[in-house]
Design a protein around this motif. Structure first.
Motif, PDB file in Angstrom:
ATOM      1  N   GLU A 226       0.830  -1.206   0.000  1.00  0.00           N
ATOM      2  CA  GLU A 226       0.000   0.000   0.000  1.00  0.00           C
ATOM      3  C   GLU A 226       0.863   1.254   0.000  1.00  0.00           C
ATOM      4  O   GLU A 226       1.769   1.405   0.827  1.00  0.00           O
ATOM      5  N   GLY A 227       0.600   2.145  -0.924  1.00  0.00           N
ATOM      6  CA  GLY A 227       1.359   3.387  -1.022  1.00  0.00           C
ATOM      7  C   GLY A 227       2.758   3.207  -1.555  1.00  0.00           C
ATOM      8  O   GLY A 227       3.524   4.165  -1.653  1.00  0.00           O
ATOM      9  N   VAL A 228       3.138   1.998  -1.880  1.00  0.00           N
ATOM     10  CA  VAL A 228       4.480   1.661  -2.382  1.00  0.00           C
ATOM     11  C   VAL A 228       5.560   2.254  -1.472  1.00  0.00           C
ATOM     12  O   VAL A 228       6.616   2.704  -1.937  1.00  0.00           O
ATOM     13  N   PHE A 229       5.305   2.254  -0.175  1.00  0.00           N
ATOM     14  CA  PHE A 229       6.276   2.798   0.782  1.00  0.00           C
ATOM     15  C   PHE A 229       7.556   1.969   0.783  1.00  0.00           C
ATOM     16  O   PHE A 229       8.626   2.474   1.125  1.00  0.00           O
ATOM     17  N   ALA A 338       6.483  13.411  10.178  1.00  0.00           N
ATOM     18  CA  ALA A 338       5.540  12.837   9.223  1.00  0.00           C
ATOM     19  C   ALA A 338       5.730  11.335   9.088  1.00  0.00           C
ATOM     20  O   ALA A 338       4.756  10.567   9.064  1.00  0.00           O
ATOM     21  N   LEU A 339       6.988  10.879   9.015  1.00  0.00           N
ATOM     22  CA  LEU A 339       7.242   9.444   8.856  1.00  0.00           C
ATOM     23  C   LEU A 339       6.937   8.680  10.140  1.00  0.00           C
ATOM     24  O   LEU A 339       6.428   7.555  10.102  1.00  0.00           O
ATOM     25  N   ALA A 340       7.253   9.268  11.268  1.00  0.00           N
ATOM     26  CA  ALA A 340       6.915   8.620  12.535  1.00  0.00           C
ATOM     27  C   ALA A 340       5.402   8.460  12.667  1.00  0.00           C
ATOM     28  O   ALA A 340       4.898   7.416  13.106  1.00  0.00           O
ATOM     29  N   GLU A 341       4.677   9.498  12.256  1.00  0.00           N
ATOM     30  CA  GLU A 341       3.217   9.431  12.331  1.00  0.00           C
ATOM     31  C   GLU A 341       2.653   8.404  11.359  1.00  0.00           C
ATOM     32  O   GLU A 341       1.742   7.638  11.692  1.00  0.00           O
ATOM     33  N   SER A 342       3.205   8.352  10.142  1.00  0.00           N
ATOM     34  CA  SER A 342       2.668   7.435   9.127  1.00  0.00           C
ATOM     35  C   SER A 342       2.943   5.978   9.475  1.00  0.00           C
ATOM     36  O   SER A 342       2.143   5.093   9.154  1.00  0.00           O
TER      37      SER A 342
END
Length: 440
Positions: A226-229, A338-342
């Protein structure tokens, strides 16, 4: 979640698991290439065997201790002798998740056993693999990945700089201290004799295999498409690895006057180890900085350990341990809000307005997990030594090589011949060396 996403997540994670398991091939070549020819077959065989044994231990006990319900402070208490549950929530197949986690446990054991190289009895690998797989790795993994107390504090370790690499390295350090250095490694004046690995081409190919496998290690830890993270994680992983190799090359060039090949290889591995914790939490530029620092750290760590007469034949501590610490701490500096939250883990680091809270959590996690892994591993080996009488091969067997003494045949029979006298000719001069006890 719809069925298509469920199937894609499962497929992606299965591919990642295959890549991680293939890293065992990299470790075989790395250890064999970094050690002397007379022990190459032993290294290859014991790595395959111990991965198999560690996998069975993980199936029976480890998975339940890490991810089981009814957890106490230390471990979970269910899902022993895993029976193949068909779903893992609604995101991917639990069976695939099990195989992925099994691969991580096998890698941790492989790193730990590097500290035993060229001097431990084969029976010691058997017993230690079982006990490490039951009492050491699952405990740390539960604390961070299984919903344990460090997870509750927001400890950031996306793919295992602490869980896998630091845990394995601290066990390797305990082994080097209990087993003592190899015969002839150090002289009475404290200077070290160089035991060069017999095949640098093997070692270089091993690093490439490990590099490729690490993309499954890190990017696969998204366990989702999902989201190609996973692509973002892969970018950070690749850049940190390359930065580590470049930094190690130049620091060895400056200090030694030559670009040392083992240092180049260790620099790339150190970059990979360091970014393993932070690959999902930091900006791309930070991954380069993390890799550069890791490449420098591993060079000086190896020299420091040798100066302290710690004989770490495959650089488990200087490649997996010290860079593992740095990589885990790095999120306390570089993690973005932002990355910690995601990812849903922790918060921003010091340089992104998060203050020192995340850095403290990272430091606490490194300290507690490192100390636990070392003390527990040392205690296991100490008890084994008391019960077994000796955990180290005899002086004659060590000089002969573990290929012939432990397995009855050489890894390179055409080159090594069949007599112990041939092996003695390959030994460094040890008349001025500190001799080790015959039974350790």
């Amino acid at each position: 979640m719809d069925e298509a996403m469920y199937l894609m997540n499962s497929l992606w994670t299965m591919v990642a698991a295959i890549l991680v398991i293939f890293m065992i091939g990299g470790f075989i070549l790395l250890e064999a290439g970094s050690l002397r020819m007379k022990n190459a077959g032993h290294v290859a065989g014991k790595t395959i065997f111990t991965f198999g044994l560690a996998s069975l231990v993980f199936w029976a006990i480890g998975y339940g201790f890490i991810f089981g319900d009814n957890a106490n402070f230390f471990v979970g208490m269910s899902n022993f002798f895993y029976g193949g549950t068909l779903t893992e929530g609604d995101s991917l197949a639990a069976t695939v998740f099990f195989v992925f986690q099994l691969a991580f446990a096998g890698i941790a054991v492989t790193i730990a056993l590097g500290g035993f190289a060229e001097r431990a009895k084969f029976s010691v690998y058997v017993i230690f693999t079982i006990l490490f797989g039951m009492l050491v790795y699952p405990v740390v993994a539960h604390w961070i990945w299984g919903g344990g107390w460090l997870a509750e504090h927001g400890k950031q370790d996306f793919a295992g700089s602490t869980v896998v690499h630091l845990t394995g390295a601290m066990a390797a350090l305990a082994a080097t201290m209990v087993l003592k250095p190899r015969i002839g490694k150090f002289n009475k004046d404290g200077s070290a004799n160089k035991f060069a690995g017999h095949n640098q081409v093997y070692s270089a190919l091993a690093v490439l295999i490990l590099f490729v496998g690490w993309l499954g290690f890190n990017a696969g830890s998204t366990v989702s498409v999902e989201g190609v993270f996973f692509g973002y994680v892969a970018v950070n992983t690749v850049l940190a690895a390359c930065a580590g190799a470049v930094a190690a090359t130049f620091i060895s060039w400056v200090v030694l006057g030559k670009s040392d090949i083992p240092t180049i290889l260790n620099g790339m591995l150190a970059g990979l180890v360091a970014i393993t914790a932070s690959c999902a939490f930091v900006d791309v530029w930070a991954s380069v900085v993390i890799g550069l620092i890791a490449g420098v750290i591993t060079f000086f760590a190896a020299r420091f350990l040798e100066a302290k007469q710690i004989d770490d034949p495959i650089f488990a501590v200087s490649v997996h341990g010290i860079p593992g610490i740095w990589g885990t701490l790095s999120t306390g500096f570089f993690a973005t809000g932002a990355l910690a939250e995601s990812t849903g883990v922790g918060q921003a680091g010091l340089f992104y307005g998060g203050g020192v809270e995340q850095l403290w959590v990272q430091f606490m996690g490194v300290a507690v997990c490192g100390i636990y892994a070392f003390v527990a591993s040392y205690a296991i080996l100490w008890v084994m030594k008391k019960v077994m009488g000796t955990i180290r091969v005899s002086e004659e067997e060590e000089i002969m090589g573990l290929d012939i003494s432990e397995h009855g045949g050489y890894g390179y029979p055409e080159h090594l011949g069949a007599t112990a006298s041939t092996m003695k000719d390959d030994e460094p001069e040890v008349t001025n060396a500190t001799q080790q006890p015959k039974h350790i």
